[in-house]
Design a protein around this motif. Structure first.
Motif, PDB file in Angstrom:
ATOM      1  N   SER A 135     -15.066  -1.029  26.847  1.00 55.69           N
ATOM      2  CA  SER A 135     -13.905  -0.360  26.610  1.00 55.69           C
ATOM      3  C   SER A 135     -12.541  -1.081  27.153  1.00 55.69           C
ATOM      4  O   SER A 135     -12.511  -1.835  28.124  1.00 55.69           O
ATOM      5  N   THR A 139     -10.228   0.194  28.140  1.00 59.43           N
ATOM      6  CA  THR A 139      -9.661   1.004  29.501  1.00 59.43           C
ATOM      7  C   THR A 139     -10.487   0.232  30.827  1.00 59.43           C
ATOM      8  O   THR A 139      -9.997   0.446  32.034  1.00 59.43           O
ATOM      9  N   ASN A 140     -11.537  -0.601  30.501  1.00 58.56           N
ATOM     10  CA  ASN A 140     -12.368  -0.915  31.764  1.00 58.56           C
ATOM     11  C   ASN A 140     -11.836  -2.412  32.092  1.00 58.56           C
ATOM     12  O   ASN A 140     -12.569  -3.528  32.114  1.00 58.56           O
ATOM     13  N   ASP A 150     -20.116   2.087  31.077  1.00 58.38           N
ATOM     14  CA  ASP A 150     -19.071   2.070  29.790  1.00 58.38           C
ATOM     15  C   ASP A 150     -19.592   2.264  28.572  1.00 58.38           C
ATOM     16  O   ASP A 150     -20.410   1.502  27.897  1.00 58.38           O
ATOM     17  N   GLY A 189     -18.173   2.203  25.988  1.00 57.63           N
ATOM     18  CA  GLY A 189     -17.458   1.521  24.901  1.00 57.63           C
ATOM     19  C   GLY A 189     -18.293  -0.073  24.722  1.00 57.63           C
ATOM     20  O   GLY A 189     -17.861  -0.929  23.716  1.00 57.63           O
TER      21      GLY A 189
END
Length: 570
Positions: free
Chosen positions: A315, A317-318, A380, A382
């Motif tokens: 992701s 955002t990670n 995660d 994603g």
């Protein structure tokens, strides 16, 4: 495409590099237009149809405005419009805030184009020639010499440094030179039959999308870059030309077999390894829009290749996972480069491709990358892992590249560094590199890409003029920033200063080397950074083929930063 022909409109008769220079009359422009068969047109900013108020040619037009708004972030639309630039600040005069822009983040918003806002010419050349043959270019050079009108060369509008625009200029638009042909035994003009190689000859305006499709039809491989609408014969190749297969096939300049070019002295020349060899060397890395106007090039065609592809992502955002991700790729990148892998690494994903391994070998060597990203899966959603074999470069291109280019329709500022294998040589060096990457990433406003497209397995034989640093580099790193719409000049200056500062973390630990096509607008010591020890010879060749410096562009060989044509830079 929105075109206003010369016959239908008259701009101010004064079009010159500087107000103190010569005046060009309407009669002189009309004579030029007549001499080139009516192919002189008025250059109009892309967003002009949306503005009620304007200091340019053209008119408000609801239908055309709707098309502009719909196509503002579509590179396939933009490449067809003379007045469009993929990065919009290069159609503006940044130093004076003269511009003609809509909101790229909200294209339906009428506010930027409503009164009291005025569409201004900015740096869009007020006149351009739709180049169709060598005669068009010759006459443009003669016109410039006589009348003092600065020239620029514009192809597709992919230009990170504003080299294809200038205030008060006459542009040579090569976009419509789009022929493609394949010869299994291409012999460069003036060479013996022993020089025969499979080659694809392409007009200057041919774009990667069309070239890849053509190669697929002919069961061959042609090396391209990652921007689907960039031109293969223009600034991409003359500046070096990297792509996903450059690790094993070489840069674009390594593969060129021949150029056909009109020089500023009016000569239509063929440059290859058998004639005009100094010019051939200069064009293979010396930069576009510098030594003449290339009308076509021929590039080496390789057999169809089976490719192994590895993809891993988590992701965006990670961000806590980014350092560990960088550690994995830094620790393995020399080995992967030796195995022929090229590709593109974002802070949250990596795409690699090689023609040198089989599927079992590829999966095994990429296991450290797959293991790290898989370890993130519990927290995660994603996470994605992919390992596959593809039957051709065209299949790889359509699957991963064609729709994944850099954003367009916005202002972009970048800075780049070539990262040599020496920075990966020991644990301390790798740790320092990871630290520098993290620091650089923290100071960019858009993103940062680690581009593993260097010709690591293609030695320098002295036949190209790019910096030799390309041959020992593992990555070409690009730090990316920018802004949308019009901004105060001070804020634009801050954006350039900021991205240059971000790159300083990498400059501090690497030799002085960067890629000229994707470099800091204010790259320090740019002659060495772009060309290394090749610059003095390039300057001599420039003076030979362009003694009056009719072709001058920012950070190009022999440029004068104080020239009036650069008055819009900040």
């Amino acid at each position: 495409m929105f075109v206003v022909s010369f016959a239908g409109v008259l701009l101010a008769a004064v079009v010159s590099a500087h107000p103190s220079e010569r005046v060009v009359t309407a009669t002189q422009w009309a004579a030029l237009n007549s001499s080139i068969g009516g192919r002189l047109h008025v250059g109009i900013p892309l967003a002009r149809p949306c503005f009620t108020l304007a200091d340019t040619a053209g008119n408000i037009n609801a239908t055309e405005c709707a098309a502009v708004r719909q196509g503002w972030t579509n590179n396939l639309f933009l490449v067809e419009q003379f007045g469009a630039y993929m990065n919009t600040q290069w159609g503006s005069c940044q130093a004076t805030a003269q511009t003609c822009l809509i909101d790229g983040l909200n294209v339906s918003d009428p506010t930027p184009s409503d009164p009291p806002n005025v569409c201004e010419q900015g740096s869009v050349p007020p006149y351009y020639i739709d180049v169709r043959d060598a005669s068009d270019v010759r006459k443009a050079f003669a016109f410039s010499e006589i009348n003092g009108v600065p020239l620029v060369v514009k192809n597709t509008g992919h230009d990170y440094k504003g080299r294809s625009s200038a205030p008060g200029s006459l542009a040579l638009w090569t976009h419509n030179l789009q022929s493609l042909s394949y010869n299994e035994s291409f012999v460069p003009v003036g060479c013996s039959a022993s020089h025969a190689k499979p080659g694809v000859t392409m007009g200057a305006g041919s774009i990667f999308n069309d070239i890849v499709a053509f190669a697929e039809e002919n069961n061959i491989t042609v090396m391209t870059g990652a921007e689907s609408t960039a031109g293969a014969s223009g600034g991409w190749v003359m500046g070096g030309g990297h792509g996903a297969l450059a690790n094993t096939l070489g840069l674009g300049v390594d593969r060129v077999l021949q150029f056909k070019i009109v020089t500023p002295t009016g000569l239509y020349l063929t440059a290859n390894e058998c004639q005009n060899t100094d010019l051939f060397w200069a064009l293979r890395g010396g930069g576009g829009g510098t030594f003449g106007v290339v009308l076509e090039s021929t590039t080496l065609a390789s057999p169809k290749l089976t490719l192994q592809v590895a993809f891993a992502a988590f992701s965006r955002t990670n961000t806590n996972a980014t350092r560990g991700f960088y550690e994995v790729v830094v620790n393995n990148s020399v080995r992967w480069a030796e195995q022929g892998f090229g590709g593109y690494i974002e802070p949250f994903q990596a795409l690699y491709v090689t023609p040198k391994l089989n599927s079992t070998e590829s999966s095994a060597t990429m296991q450290p990358l797959f293991d790290y990203v898989t370890s993130l899966a519990p927290t995660d959603p994603g996470v994605e892992i992919l390992s596959l074999e593809l039957p051709s470069y065209g299949t790889f291109y359509q699957t991963f590249i064609a729709n994944a280019g850099a954003p367009v329709g916005e202002n972009a500022v970048i800075a780049s560094r070539l990262i040599p294998a020496a920075n990966f040589g020991d644990a301390d060096g790798r740790a320092a590199l990871v630290d520098a990457l993290i620091q650089t990433l923290a100071h960019v406003t858009f993103d940062m890409t680690l581009i593993a497209t260097t010709p690591y397995n293609v030695p320098d034989d002295g036949s190209t003029s790019v910096t030799p640093a390309w041959r020992t580099a593992i990555w070409h790193v690009v730090a990316e920033g920018g802004w949308d719409g019009a901004m105060p000049v001070a804020d634009e200056q801050a954006a350039y200063t900021g991205i240059s500062g971000a790159a300083n973390y990498l400059r501090a630990i690497t030799p002085d080397a960067a890629y000229q096509n994707e470099a800091d607008v204010h790259e320090p010591n740019h002659e060495v950074s772009f060309w290394g020890t090749n610059y003095p010879r390039l300057l001599q060749i420039k003076q030979k083929y362009d003694p009056d410096n009719l072709l001058e562009c920012w950070h190009c060989v022999g440029y004068d930063p104080l020239s009036p044509r650069f008055s819009c830079y900040v």
